[in-house]
Design a protein around this motif. Structure first.
Motif, PDB file in Angstrom:
ATOM      1  N   THR A 204       0.857  -1.223  -0.002  1.00  0.00           N
ATOM      2  CA  THR A 204      -0.073  -0.028   0.001  1.00  0.00           C
ATOM      3  C   THR A 204       0.867   1.208  -0.219  1.00  0.00           C
ATOM      4  O   THR A 204       0.251   2.324  -0.786  1.00  0.00           O
ATOM      5  CB  THR A 204      -0.942  -0.071   1.374  1.00  0.00           C
ATOM      6  OG1 THR A 204       0.085  -0.124   2.393  1.00  0.00           O
ATOM      7  CG2 THR A 204      -1.815  -0.919   1.034  1.00  0.00           C
ATOM      8  N   HIS A 205       2.100   1.170   1.028  1.00  0.00           N
ATOM      9  CA  HIS A 205       2.864   2.357   0.924  1.00  0.00           C
ATOM     10  C   HIS A 205       4.085   1.813   0.687  1.00  0.00           C
ATOM     11  O   HIS A 205       4.446   0.568   1.017  1.00  0.00           O
ATOM     12  CB  HIS A 205       2.749   3.081   2.218  1.00  0.00           C
ATOM     13  CG  HIS A 205       1.523   3.770   2.455  1.00  0.00           C
ATOM     14  ND1 HIS A 205       0.263   3.185   2.912  1.00  0.00           N
ATOM     15  CD2 HIS A 205       1.206   5.099   1.947  1.00  0.00           C
ATOM     16  CE1 HIS A 205      -0.656   4.007   2.783  1.00  0.00           C
ATOM     17  NE2 HIS A 205      -0.382   5.185   2.215  1.00  0.00           N
ATOM     18  N   PRO A 206       5.240   2.675   0.334  1.00  0.00           N
ATOM     19  CA  PRO A 206       6.624   2.022  -0.077  1.00  0.00           C
ATOM     20  C   PRO A 206       7.306   1.510   1.401  1.00  0.00           C
ATOM     21  O   PRO A 206       7.070   2.203   2.374  1.00  0.00           O
ATOM     22  CB  PRO A 206       7.343   3.240  -0.477  1.00  0.00           C
ATOM     23  CG  PRO A 206       6.369   4.229  -1.096  1.00  0.00           C
ATOM     24  CD  PRO A 206       4.954   3.878  -0.422  1.00  0.00           C
ATOM     25  N   VAL A 207       7.938   0.499   1.065  1.00  0.00           N
ATOM     26  CA  VAL A 207       8.673  -0.275   2.200  1.00  0.00           C
ATOM     27  C   VAL A 207      10.148   0.203   2.034  1.00  0.00           C
ATOM     28  O   VAL A 207      10.721  -0.278   0.698  1.00  0.00           O
ATOM     29  CB  VAL A 207       8.246  -1.527   2.533  1.00  0.00           C
ATOM     30  CG1 VAL A 207       9.347  -1.934   3.716  1.00  0.00           C
ATOM     31  CG2 VAL A 207       6.764  -1.924   2.729  1.00  0.00           C
ATOM     32  N   PRO A 208      10.849   0.916   2.768  1.00  0.00           N
ATOM     33  CA  PRO A 208      12.085   1.200   2.506  1.00  0.00           C
ATOM     34  C   PRO A 208      13.094  -0.155   2.529  1.00  0.00           C
ATOM     35  O   PRO A 208      12.762  -0.931   2.963  1.00  0.00           O
ATOM     36  CB  PRO A 208      12.795   1.823   4.013  1.00  0.00           C
ATOM     37  CG  PRO A 208      11.393   2.165   4.660  1.00  0.00           C
ATOM     38  CD  PRO A 208      10.628   1.237   4.154  1.00  0.00           C
ATOM     39  N   ASN A 209      13.857  -0.107   1.210  1.00  0.00           N
ATOM     40  CA  ASN A 209      14.832  -1.104   0.929  1.00  0.00           C
ATOM     41  C   ASN A 209      14.234  -2.296   0.412  1.00  0.00           C
ATOM     42  O   ASN A 209      15.093  -3.130   0.394  1.00  0.00           O
ATOM     43  CB  ASN A 209      15.756  -1.177   2.194  1.00  0.00           C
ATOM     44  CG  ASN A 209      16.644  -0.171   2.693  1.00  0.00           C
ATOM     45  OD1 ASN A 209      17.197   0.506   2.097  1.00  0.00           O
ATOM     46  ND2 ASN A 209      16.691  -0.016   4.064  1.00  0.00           N
ATOM     47  N   VAL A 210      13.013  -2.254   0.111  1.00  0.00           N
ATOM     48  CA  VAL A 210      12.231  -3.305  -0.632  1.00  0.00           C
ATOM     49  C   VAL A 210      11.893  -2.846  -2.082  1.00  0.00           C
ATOM     50  O   VAL A 210      11.299  -1.739  -2.195  1.00  0.00           O
ATOM     51  CB  VAL A 210      11.004  -3.972   0.326  1.00  0.00           C
ATOM     52  CG1 VAL A 210      10.599  -5.064  -0.695  1.00  0.00           C
ATOM     53  CG2 VAL A 210      11.520  -4.089   1.553  1.00  0.00           C
ATOM     54  N   ASP A 211      12.313  -3.567  -2.859  1.00  0.00           N
ATOM     55  CA  ASP A 211      12.374  -3.069  -4.283  1.00  0.00           C
ATOM     56  C   ASP A 211      10.855  -3.508  -5.056  1.00  0.00           C
ATOM     57  O   ASP A 211      10.732  -4.210  -5.990  1.00  0.00           O
ATOM     58  CB  ASP A 211      13.273  -3.355  -5.187  1.00  0.00           C
ATOM     59  CG  ASP A 211      14.670  -3.044  -4.814  1.00  0.00           C
ATOM     60  OD1 ASP A 211      14.850  -1.727  -4.196  1.00  0.00           O
ATOM     61  OD2 ASP A 211      15.915  -3.510  -5.313  1.00  0.00           O
ATOM     62  N   HIS A 212       9.746  -2.991  -4.326  1.00  0.00           N
ATOM     63  CA  HIS A 212       8.593  -3.304  -4.756  1.00  0.00           C
ATOM     64  C   HIS A 212       7.595  -1.908  -5.084  1.00  0.00           C
ATOM     65  O   HIS A 212       7.617  -1.161  -4.181  1.00  0.00           O
ATOM     66  CB  HIS A 212       7.749  -4.408  -4.123  1.00  0.00           C
ATOM     67  CG  HIS A 212       8.163  -5.646  -4.241  1.00  0.00           C
ATOM     68  ND1 HIS A 212       7.745  -6.318  -5.634  1.00  0.00           N
ATOM     69  CD2 HIS A 212       8.841  -6.592  -3.714  1.00  0.00           C
ATOM     70  CE1 HIS A 212       8.189  -7.481  -5.609  1.00  0.00           C
ATOM     71  NE2 HIS A 212       8.891  -7.963  -4.348  1.00  0.00           N
ATOM     72  N   LEU A 213       6.812  -2.076  -5.960  1.00  0.00           N
ATOM     73  CA  LEU A 213       5.912  -0.802  -6.086  1.00  0.00           C
ATOM     74  C   LEU A 213       4.774  -0.902  -4.823  1.00  0.00           C
ATOM     75  O   LEU A 213       4.248  -1.915  -4.572  1.00  0.00           O
ATOM     76  CB  LEU A 213       4.977  -1.012  -7.237  1.00  0.00           C
ATOM     77  CG  LEU A 213       5.801  -0.519  -8.789  1.00  0.00           C
ATOM     78  CD1 LEU A 213       4.417  -0.643  -9.790  1.00  0.00           C
ATOM     79  CD2 LEU A 213       6.138   0.963  -8.551  1.00  0.00           C
ATOM     80  N   ALA A 214       4.165   0.234  -4.682  1.00  0.00           N
ATOM     81  CA  ALA A 214       2.972   0.616  -3.827  1.00  0.00           C
ATOM     82  C   ALA A 214       1.956   1.256  -4.385  1.00  0.00           C
ATOM     83  O   ALA A 214       2.258   1.901  -5.529  1.00  0.00           O
ATOM     84  CB  ALA A 214       3.570   1.324  -2.362  1.00  0.00           C
ATOM     85  N   ALA A 215       0.842   1.196  -3.761  1.00  0.00           N
ATOM     86  CA  ALA A 215      -0.380   1.739  -4.457  1.00  0.00           C
ATOM     87  C   ALA A 215      -0.142   3.393  -4.537  1.00  0.00           C
ATOM     88  O   ALA A 215      -0.510   3.959  -5.532  1.00  0.00           O
ATOM     89  CB  ALA A 215      -1.491   1.638  -3.482  1.00  0.00           C
ATOM     90  N   SER A 216       0.682   4.067  -3.608  1.00  0.00           N
ATOM     91  CA  SER A 216       1.044   5.316  -3.766  1.00  0.00           C
ATOM     92  C   SER A 216       1.652   5.725  -4.903  1.00  0.00           C
ATOM     93  O   SER A 216       1.635   6.629  -5.527  1.00  0.00           O
ATOM     94  CB  SER A 216       1.578   5.931  -2.538  1.00  0.00           C
ATOM     95  OG  SER A 216       2.670   5.110  -2.125  1.00  0.00           O
ATOM     96  N   ASP A 217       2.370   4.894  -5.391  1.00  0.00           N
ATOM     97  CA  ASP A 217       3.358   4.918  -6.719  1.00  0.00           C
ATOM     98  C   ASP A 217       2.344   4.840  -7.836  1.00  0.00           C
ATOM     99  O   ASP A 217       2.635   5.530  -8.799  1.00  0.00           O
ATOM    100  CB  ASP A 217       4.486   3.981  -6.769  1.00  0.00           C
ATOM    101  CG  ASP A 217       5.411   3.699  -5.499  1.00  0.00           C
ATOM    102  OD1 ASP A 217       5.662   4.926  -5.177  1.00  0.00           O
ATOM    103  OD2 ASP A 217       5.804   2.588  -5.122  1.00  0.00           O
TER     104      ASP A 217
END
Ligand SMILES: [Zn+2]
Ligand SMILES: [Zn+2]
Length: 254
Positions: free
Chosen positions: A188-201
């Motif tokens: 849902t929201h970016p997680v630091p240091n994890v290379d995945h997209l979030a809904a906010s992106d």
């Protein structure tokens, strides 16, 4: 004319995929007579038969990157689709690091069952029958070469945003006004240091790129707890673009 996308799985992230909280078989894209299997993760072969889809009908196999949740079933599917290499299939597309000799995710004997293997690269256009398949911007994704993918013919344009951490270049690196855009929206929201997209992106990308329709998939536990349908509803309200939360087995016409 018939264009559809069937989700053989919607899981993403270690817990969801490797405890099978959601299925992980990838996507079956039907593009006006051509069948394309994208990212066959664990269980892909089983999910196809469950949905009445026949591996022998696949024309093109696409791996967005080498991670196991996107490739673990490619060998089982190729064995089935090619009848152990006897019936050759037309095309496999993957980044070069997925297929290199010493560390290929596709077993060497099964490569003999494919007529043409193409390496995905940024800006590379691969022509197949009436289709043009284009490698888009390179993502930032945990040491695995990963590219955005555009598949189009003269009627429709499908765009896939696979796994990766958001960066501003993605706003320019993807085309505007596609018919359907699929986002691997792990968080849902970016997680630091994890290379995945979030809904906010995804929201930023939708506001800029304005596809006719968007789908979020590849959900982590964090996303499942937030309920993907609710996240999609908020994205729809904020962007005025219809956003669908994928479910296992969902088929979307576009
Ligand atoms: Zn990955
Ligand atoms: Zn993934």
């Amino acid at each position: 004319m018939n264009y559809s996308l069937t989700f053989l799985g919607t899981g993403g992230g270690r817990v969801v995929v490797f405890r099978q909280l959601r299925h992980s078989g990838g996507m079956w894209l039907h593009f006006n007579g051509i069948n394309i299997l994208i990212d066959p993760g664990p269980g892909s072969l089983i999910r196809m038969f469950e949905r009445g889809l026949e591996p022998k009908d696949i024309d093109v196999f696409i791996l967005s990157h080498r991670h196991l949740d996107h490739t673990s079933d490619i060998n089982a599917v190729l064995e089935s689709a090619t009848e152990s290499t006897k019936r050759k299939k037309d095309l496999l597309i993957a980044p070069e690091d997925s297929l290199k000799e010493c560390d290929s995710v596709v077993l060497p004997y099964l490569k003999k069952g494919i007529k043409n293997i193409e390496y995905m690269k940024e800006g590379k256009e691969i022509l197949y029958k009436d289709l043009k398949i284009t490698g888009l911007i390179k993502h930032i994704h945990k040491g695995a070469d990963t590219y955005g993918i555009k598949i189009e013919d003269r009627n429709k344009k499908f765009v896939y945003v696979p796994c990766g951490r958001f960066f501003d270049g993605m706003l320019e690196g993807y085309p505007e006004k596609s018919d359907i855009m699929v986002f691997n929206t792990t968080f849902t929201h970016p997680v630091p240091n994890v290379d995945h997209l979030a809904a906010s992106d995804v929201k930023k990308m939708l506001l800029k790129l304005k596809p006719k329709k968007a789908v979020i998939t590849h959900f982590s536990l964090q996303m499942l707890k937030a309920v993907p349908e609710k996240v999609a509803e908020v994205l729809t309200e904020e962007t005025k673009i219809p956003v669908i939360a994928a479910r296992d087995g969902l088929k979307i016409e576009f």
